[in-house]
Enzyme design. Structure first.
Site, PDB file in Angstrom:
ATOM      1  N   ASP A   1       0.843  -1.207   0.000  1.00 53.23           N
ATOM      2  CA  ASP A   1       0.000   0.000   0.000  1.00 53.23           C
ATOM      3  C   ASP A   1       0.877   1.255   0.000  1.00 53.23           C
ATOM      4  O   ASP A   1       0.378   2.376  -0.090  1.00 53.23           O
ATOM      5  CB  ASP A   1      -1.010   0.002   1.150  1.00 53.23           C
ATOM      6  N   SER A   2       2.206   1.067   0.045  1.00 55.81           N
ATOM      7  CA  SER A   2       3.132   2.195  -0.138  1.00 55.81           C
ATOM      8  C   SER A   2       2.935   2.824  -1.511  1.00 55.81           C
ATOM      9  O   SER A   2       3.395   3.939  -1.757  1.00 55.81           O
ATOM     10  CB  SER A   2       4.582   1.751   0.037  1.00 55.81           C
TER      11      SER A   2
ATOM     12  N   ASP B   1      -1.026  -6.135  -0.073  1.00 62.71           N
ATOM     13  CA  ASP B   1      -1.256  -5.429   1.188  1.00 62.71           C
ATOM     14  C   ASP B   1      -2.725  -5.068   1.321  1.00 62.71           C
ATOM     15  O   ASP B   1      -3.299  -4.505   0.386  1.00 62.71           O
ATOM     16  CB  ASP B   1      -0.478  -4.095   1.132  1.00 62.71           C
TER      17      ASP B   1
ATOM     18  N   LYS C   1      -1.118  -9.316   3.124  1.00 60.93           N
ATOM     19  CA  LYS C   1      -0.362  -8.799   4.269  1.00 60.93           C
ATOM     20  C   LYS C   1      -1.244  -7.813   5.003  1.00 60.93           C
ATOM     21  O   LYS C   1      -1.983  -7.058   4.362  1.00 60.93           O
ATOM     22  CB  LYS C   1       0.925  -8.119   3.805  1.00 60.93           C
TER      23      LYS C   1
ATOM     24  N   GLU D   1      -1.197  -5.041   8.532  1.00 64.10           N
ATOM     25  CA  GLU D   1      -0.491  -4.433   9.654  1.00 64.10           C
ATOM     26  C   GLU D   1      -1.332  -4.562  10.917  1.00 64.10           C
ATOM     27  O   GLU D   1      -2.551  -4.440  10.857  1.00 64.10           O
ATOM     28  CB  GLU D   1      -0.253  -2.942   9.365  1.00 64.10           C
TER      29      GLU D   1
ATOM     30  N   GLU E   1       9.205  -4.074  10.402  1.00 68.26           N
ATOM     31  CA  GLU E   1       9.609  -2.793   9.811  1.00 68.26           C
ATOM     32  C   GLU E   1      10.088  -1.823  10.887  1.00 68.26           C
ATOM     33  O   GLU E   1       9.428  -1.652  11.928  1.00 68.26           O
ATOM     34  CB  GLU E   1       8.443  -2.151   9.031  1.00 68.26           C
TER      35      GLU E   1
HETATM   36  O1  KIV Z   1       3.572  -1.077   1.655  1.00 69.79           O
HETATM   37  C1  KIV Z   1       4.737  -1.506   1.619  1.00 69.79           C
HETATM   38  O2  KIV Z   1       5.443  -1.302   0.648  1.00 69.79           O
HETATM   39  C2  KIV Z   1       5.207  -2.257   2.781  1.00 69.79           C
HETATM   40  C3  KIV Z   1       6.656  -2.545   3.010  1.00 69.79           C
HETATM   41  C4  KIV Z   1       6.867  -3.684   3.924  1.00 69.79           C
HETATM   42  C5  KIV Z   1       7.605  -2.501   1.937  1.00 69.79           C
HETATM   43  O3  KIV Z   1       4.409  -2.614   3.572  1.00 69.79           O
END
Ligand code: KIV
Length: 273
Positions: free
Chosen positions: A49-50, A88, A118, A120, A187
């Site tokens: 999501d970056s 993400d 993924k 968080e 991270e």
């Molecule tokens: O969104 C992202 O790019 C990430 C990192 C771990 C690279 O979560």
């Protein structure tokens, strides 16, 4: 009729088996041209999501939606054959309830054909990990510096510098492991803590500002290629200046168009020789 391809994509169980054997090499990709170039070199591609910040020039990752992420992931899956593709889940798409998390993760997987998701979150999100894994969705947990928590953390700050914070992050990682996560992204955490968590867990850790001893590493591709347009974070390393190459090529193109050197008749249709 079934279709056979020669190249087999690396699966989540294969990635898990890397632990203690070989490093997991990972980078982000959000679109086809980059993903196509990365595929042969990587074990895992993260559709991060970056992209909100890197691709859309937003100040943080909070405003990207699950649908946008699924579209980015679909492009990455379509043009790769080898690397395991993980998408993400963005802010607000999984925190509300177990059902909401499953609905959005299933949508992202069905839309894109990716291999897992993924998310968080600390130990409070471990029940969500369990719920998803028990329903067939591989989960890569992400603890430590969690960009989706930028407002509660008061910025993008390294974590685990006090004993209390280090204990909490270790507990977060263990909780996700027990809930069935296939790996944990660490991270922006203290190096000794990342090393300690890597030793404690039986699943792989993927560091980004973690430790050289993590089981794998992930970075934002634009950071390593000189395409971020800004100062890169301390934990990244620039391996090429692709930005300079693009600058040079685009400058030449602009000069040729202005001077009339491009296009020539060779670039045109229906020209009688
Ligand atoms: O969104 C992202 O790019 C990430 C990192 C771990 C690279 O979560």
């Amino acid at each position: 009729m079934s279709v056979h391809t020669d190249v087999k994509r690396i699966s989540v169980p294969q990635l898990m088996a890397y632990k203690g054997q070989k490093k997991i090499v990972s980078l982000t990709a959000y679109n086809a041209p980059i993903a196509r170039l990365l595929d042969e070199h990587l074990d895992m591609i993260l559709v991060g999501d970056s992209t909100a910040m890197v691709g859309y020039a937003l100040p943080n990752t909070l405003t990207i939606t699950a649908e946008q992420m699924a579209f980015h992931a679909a492009a990455v899956v379509r043009c790769t054959q080898r690397a395991c593709v993980i998408v993400d889940m963005p802010f607000g798409s999984y925190q509300e309830s177990l059902e909401q998390a499953f609905r959005n993760c299933a949508m992202a997987m069905a839309t894109s054909g990716c291999d897992g998701i993924k998310m968080e979150g600390g130990a409070a999100l471990a029940p969500t990990t369990r719920f998803l894994v028990e329903r067939g969705i591989p989960v890569l947990a992400h603890v430590g510096l969690m960009p989706q928590y930028v407002n509660t953390m008061g910025g993008f700050k390294a974590q685990g510098m006090t004993q209390e914070s280090a204990d909490r992050i270790l507990n977060d990682a263990l909780a996700h492991e027990q809930a069935g996560a296939f790996g944990v992204v660490l991270e922006g955490v203290a190096e000794g803590l990342a090393r300690h968590i890597t030793e404690k867990l039986s699943i792989p850790t993927i560091g980004i500002g973690g430790s050289p001893d993590c089981d794998g590493q992930v970075l934002v591709t634009e950071d390593i290629l000189g395409l971020s347009g800004a100062r890169i974070p301390k934990f990244a390393k620039q391996f090429a200046d692709v930005g300079a190459l693009i600058n040079q090529a685009v400058g030449q193109y602009a000069g040729d168009v202005r001077s009339g050197a491009f296009p020539t008749l060779d670039n045109c249709f229906g020209v009688k020789k």
